[in-house]
Design a protein around this motif. Structure first.
Motif, short mmCIF file in Angstrom:
data_model
loop_
_atom_site.label_atom_id
_atom_site.label_comp_id
_atom_site.label_asym_id
_atom_site.label_seq_id
_atom_site.Cartn_x
_atom_site.Cartn_y
_atom_site.Cartn_z
N ILE A 154 38.53 72.53 82.33
CA ILE A 154 39.32 72.63 83.57
C ILE A 154 40.08 71.33 83.81
O ILE A 154 41.26 71.34 84.15
N GLY A 155 39.42 70.20 83.61
CA GLY A 155 40.08 68.91 83.78
C GLY A 155 41.24 68.75 82.82
O GLY A 155 42.33 68.28 83.20
N LEU A 156 41.06 69.14 81.58
CA LEU A 156 42.13 69.05 80.58
C LEU A 156 43.30 69.96 80.96
O LEU A 156 44.46 69.57 80.82
N THR A 157 43.01 71.14 81.46
CA THR A 157 44.06 72.06 81.90
C THR A 157 44.88 71.46 83.03
O THR A 157 46.11 71.53 83.03
N ILE A 158 44.20 70.85 84.00
CA ILE A 158 44.90 70.20 85.12
C ILE A 158 45.78 69.07 84.58
O ILE A 158 46.94 68.93 84.97
N ASP A 159 45.24 68.27 83.67
CA ASP A 159 45.99 67.15 83.12
C ASP A 159 47.22 67.62 82.36
O ASP A 159 48.31 67.08 82.53
N ILE A 160 47.07 68.64 81.54
CA ILE A 160 48.21 69.15 80.77
C ILE A 160 49.27 69.72 81.70
O ILE A 160 50.47 69.48 81.51
N ALA A 161 48.84 70.45 82.73
CA ALA A 161 49.81 71.02 83.68
C ALA A 161 50.60 69.92 84.38
O ALA A 161 51.83 70.02 84.53
N LEU A 162 49.92 68.86 84.81
CA LEU A 162 50.62 67.76 85.48
C LEU A 162 51.52 67.00 84.51
O LEU A 162 52.60 66.55 84.89
N ARG A 163 51.10 66.86 83.27
CA ARG A 163 51.94 66.19 82.27
C ARG A 163 53.19 67.01 81.99
O ARG A 163 54.30 66.47 81.90
N LEU A 164 53.05 68.32 81.88
CA LEU A 164 54.22 69.19 81.67
C LEU A 164 55.17 69.13 82.86
O LEU A 164 56.39 69.09 82.69
N LEU A 165 54.61 69.10 84.07
CA LEU A 165 55.44 68.99 85.27
C LEU A 165 56.20 67.66 85.27
O LEU A 165 57.40 67.62 85.54
N ARG A 166 55.50 66.58 84.93
CA ARG A 166 56.15 65.27 84.86
C ARG A 166 57.28 65.26 83.84
O ARG A 166 58.37 64.76 84.10
N ASP A 167 57.03 65.85 82.67
CA ASP A 167 58.06 65.88 81.64
C ASP A 167 59.25 66.73 82.05
O ASP A 167 60.39 66.42 81.71
N ARG A 168 59.00 67.77 82.81
CA ARG A 168 60.09 68.63 83.27
C ARG A 168 60.89 67.96 84.37
O ARG A 168 62.12 68.03 84.38
N VAL A 169 60.20 67.31 85.30
CA VAL A 169 60.87 66.67 86.42
C VAL A 169 61.60 65.41 85.99
O VAL A 169 62.68 65.11 86.50
N GLY A 170 61.05 64.67 85.06
CA GLY A 170 61.64 63.40 84.66
C GLY A 170 62.11 63.41 83.22
O GLY A 170 61.74 62.55 82.44
N ARG A 171 62.94 64.37 82.88
CA ARG A 171 63.42 64.50 81.49
C ARG A 171 64.13 63.22 81.03
O ARG A 171 64.09 62.88 79.87
N TRP A 172 64.78 62.53 81.94
CA TRP A 172 65.56 61.35 81.58
C TRP A 172 64.69 60.16 81.20
O TRP A 172 65.17 59.21 80.61
N THR A 173 63.39 60.19 81.52
CA THR A 173 62.52 59.05 81.22
C THR A 173 61.93 59.11 79.83
O THR A 173 61.39 58.15 79.35
N SER A 174 62.01 60.27 79.18
CA SER A 174 61.39 60.44 77.86
C SER A 174 62.14 59.69 76.79
O SER A 174 63.31 59.59 76.75
#
Length: 174
Positions: A154-174
């Protein structure tokens, strides 16, 4: 988050709130469990309060740091082009800081997840922590490990979801 944004964007916000929040973050949230049980009982409200105490101060300071990392050049160009203070905050500082803020939330989500289990270990009649304690009473080590695997997944799922959200919201930072 709003307090962290205010602390990161405005020197007065930082000077006013950082000393207090910096002090409060060193109080271990788990030490509040007996007080929370007395004040709020052993239901969900005490668990929510424990999560709040365990994460809000860290999240506020990490949000302020993310906001402070906005390059001065971006802010200066915005003012040069005629933006007002509120516009700079809304259209430049917050969008630039959002990936860092989501990273702070990601880190604190892990702490919050740990506090959920700690709260359930102490006083609960259901939940994963309760299952660990109940399995301990009956020496069911295999069930303890099974619950630990569920907690990790469950913790890993939460972490992956938040990481995907971050990558989607901040595409310019990658």
């Amino acid at each position: 988050m709003p307090l962290g944004i205010a602390m990161g964007a405005f020197q007065a916000g930082r000077a006013t709130f950082e000393p207090v929040i910096g002090l409060l973050r060193y109080l271990p949230a788990s030490a509040f469990i007996p007080l929370l049980a007395l004040w709020l009982g052993i239901d969900e409200m005490s668990k929510v309060a424990l999560l709040f105490l365990g994460t809000v101060f860290f999240n506020t300071l990490m949000t302020a740091d993310a906001v402070r990392r906005t390059p001065d050049a971006l802010v200066d160009v915005s003012y040069t082009l005629g933006a007002r203070r509120g516009e700079v905050l809304r259209k430049v500082v917050i969008p630039h800081s959002l990936p860092g803020i989501l990273d702070a939330i990601r880190v604190n989500a892990a702490a919050a997840w740990n506090f959920v289990v700690v709260a359930e270990l102490f006083a609960a009649e259901e939940g994963l922590g309760y299952r660990i304690v109940r399995s301990q009473r009956f020496n069911q080590i295999d069930r303890i490990f099974a619950v630990l695997v569920v907690i990790a997944l469950i913790g890993l799922t939460i972490d992956i979801a938040l990481r995907l959200l971050r990558d989607r919201v901040g595409r310019w930072t990658s």
